[in-house]
Design a protein around this motif. Sequence first.
Motif, short mmCIF file in Angstrom:
data_model
loop_
_atom_site.label_atom_id
_atom_site.label_comp_id
_atom_site.label_asym_id
_atom_site.label_seq_id
_atom_site.Cartn_x
_atom_site.Cartn_y
_atom_site.Cartn_z
N GLN A 431 0.83 -1.20 0.00
CA GLN A 431 0.00 0.00 0.00
C GLN A 431 0.87 1.26 0.00
O GLN A 431 1.25 1.78 1.05
N TRP A 432 1.17 1.74 -1.21
CA TRP A 432 2.02 2.94 -1.34
C TRP A 432 1.21 4.22 -1.19
O TRP A 432 1.74 5.24 -0.75
N ASN A 433 -0.06 4.17 -1.56
CA ASN A 433 -0.93 5.33 -1.39
C ASN A 433 -2.37 4.85 -1.24
O ASN A 433 -2.61 3.64 -1.15
N ASP A 434 -3.31 5.79 -1.23
CA ASP A 434 -4.71 5.42 -0.97
C ASP A 434 -5.54 5.32 -2.25
O ASP A 434 -6.77 5.32 -2.20
N GLU A 435 -4.88 5.21 -3.40
CA GLU A 435 -5.60 5.04 -4.65
C GLU A 435 -6.20 3.63 -4.74
O GLU A 435 -5.93 2.78 -3.89
N GLU A 436 -7.00 3.40 -5.78
CA GLU A 436 -7.73 2.14 -5.90
C GLU A 436 -6.82 0.93 -5.76
O GLU A 436 -7.14 -0.02 -5.03
N PHE A 437 -5.68 0.96 -6.45
CA PHE A 437 -4.74 -0.15 -6.39
C PHE A 437 -3.51 0.18 -5.55
O PHE A 437 -2.44 -0.41 -5.71
N GLY A 438 -3.67 1.13 -4.64
CA GLY A 438 -2.65 1.41 -3.64
C GLY A 438 -1.32 1.91 -4.16
O GLY A 438 -0.32 1.86 -3.43
N GLY A 439 -1.29 2.41 -5.41
CA GLY A 439 -0.01 2.83 -5.98
C GLY A 439 0.87 1.66 -6.36
O GLY A 439 1.99 1.85 -6.84
#
Length: 562
Positions: A431-439
Motif C-alpha cells: 500500500q504505497w498510497n490510498d488510490e484504488e490499487f494502492g499505488g
Amino acid sequence: MEKLNNKRWWGKEIVYQVYPRSFQDTNNDGIGDLQGIIEHLDYIKSLGVSTIWISPIYKSPMFDMGYDISDYQDIDPQFGTMDDFDELLQEAKKRKIKIIMDLVVNHTSDQHEWFQRALSSPTSPYREYYIFKTTRDEKKPNNWRSIFGGSTWTEVQGEPGTYYFHTFAAQQPDLNWENPELRRKIYQMINWWLDKGIAGFRIDAITHLKKDLDWASIPADGIDGLAAVIKKGQNRPGLDLFLNELKRETFDKYNALTVGEAYGVPAEDLKKFIGPNGYFSMIFDFSYMNIEVKSADEWYRGKTNWTIAELKHAFFNSQRAVKIAQGWSANVLENHDQPRVLSKLIKNTYEQTPNAAKALATMYYFLPGTPFIYQGQELGMKNFKREKIDDFNDVSSINNYKMALQEGYSHAKALEIVNSKSRDNARTPMQWNDEEFGGFSKSKPWLKMGNDREGIDVRTEDKKSDSVLNYYRKLGQLRRRPEYQDIFVKGELEEIQDVPTNVVAYRRVLNNRQVIVLVNLSNEKQMLQNFGGDIILNNQQTLQKDGEKLILLAYQALLLEK
C-alpha cells in the motif's frame, strides 16, 4: 562475491523481506517486478535496513507462487530479466544494502528439466534425482499425507503402479538428497549465485530433506486414512549429514548469511543448527509465530485460546534456547507465510491501532538477534476479509478449506478459519498510497487489495510524524546509533518477571549500562514499578506516574536507559 571477513558480520544487520509479486508493478501487468524493488531501494534504506531478502524470483509456473522452481538460474519473465537482477545488485550495493535470495532445494517444479527428463523414461538417470516407487498391487506406497493435503504420492501417467513423492503439492516433486550427483548439482547452482554477488540465502523447508527410508505407513490421524508426512519426513535422523555437507560445499566458502526455515527442531538440536559451527547463521522460531493455531501445517484443525503469558513464555523460552546453543536469533513477526501480526496478536479488531502496531514492533525489535521486517509490516497492514473461497489464490489456503469441509466444518466456519490464517493475508499488494490499487499498479493486481486500508499507506504515513512507518524508522535509527548498537547486538537479555501479566518486559545489559524495554499488550492501563532512567523511546505522547509506580497506557511501549 568477496568473502566477508567478520565471522558474524550479520549480527548488526536489519533485514527487510520483499515479496516481489506484491511489492511494486512498473510495467502495469498487475504483477510486481525487479524494477519495482529498484524503484524503492531508498524507501527500504530509510528503515535502517542493510539486507533485503527477496522471495523467489526464479523461473516458475507459479503454482506455489515461485516455491516451485523450473529453472534455478533464470529469472521468471513476470519479474524481469537477469540484467534487471544485476542492476538491482548494483543499485543496492551503492546504498550499502546486501541481497539474499530464497533457496528452495527440498523440491522443484514438475516443469523443471530434471523432472521432465525423469518422466521421459523409467530408465532415465534423472529418476534418481527424485523419489519414485513402483508397487506390485498398484496401491500407493504408503499413507503419508502431504502438507498441502492429499497423498504424498502421485501416479506417473502411463506407468500404472509407479508413483513420485511430494511433501507439498503434486506440482512440487521432492528432490532425492540421497543421490550424491543431485547434491553436487545443487551445490554448483548455489555457488553460482554466491559468485554473482548475493550475500546469502533464506533456505526453505530445509528440515524436510531427509525422509525415513523404510517408507512405512503409520497410524492415520485424520478421517482420510492418512497421516501427516512430517512424522516421517521432517528433521529425521541423518539430516545432519546433508546439512553439514551443504554448508561445507557452499556457504562456508563465502561466509554467507543463511537463515533456515527449520520446523521441528528440538531445543537439544539447536546448537547443531545455529551454534558456533552450526549449519546456518540463524533459523526462524515458529513457536510464537504459530501460537494461534493447533497445527502449523493443518491449521484448519482450529485456533488456540492463547494468552499474553503464553506469548511471553514462547518469546523468552526461544531466546534462552538460542543462548544455550551459543547461537543467533532471526527475530520476526511476519513473513509471506503468515497472517498480519496486528490482526493475529491483537484479537479485538477495534484495538488494532497504530499504537498496538508500534507496541508489537518494540516488543521484538530489541531482543538479541537480527530483526526482520516484512513488507507492509512497517505500515501496520492488516488481514483482509474474503467472502468466498474463489477470492483466494494460495494453494495452502484452498487445501485447508477443502480439508476443513472434509472434517465436517461448515462452509462459513471453514471460510472464517481460512480468512484468519491464509498466507494471502501477507501477499496483498503493498500500500504505497490510498488510490484504488494502492499505488502498486495502474492495472488490476494479481491479488485483490486488502480491505482495511484507511490511513495505512506510505504516502499518508510518511507525512505523519507519529505514524507506524516513522516509528519503524526510529527503531532502525536507534538500533544503529553508535551509543546503542553494541548493547542491542552484544548485550545480555534479562527477562523482567515482576510485572503484570499483560506487560512484556526485559533488559539488555552490557557492562554497566542497561536498556529496559516495557510493552503493555492490553487495552487497559497497567501499573508497575518505576524503573527510573531516561526515556529513549515512547510510542505515545505522555508517560504517567503515580508516586513510585509507572502507569503504562493501553498498548504503550517504552525504552528506558539506565
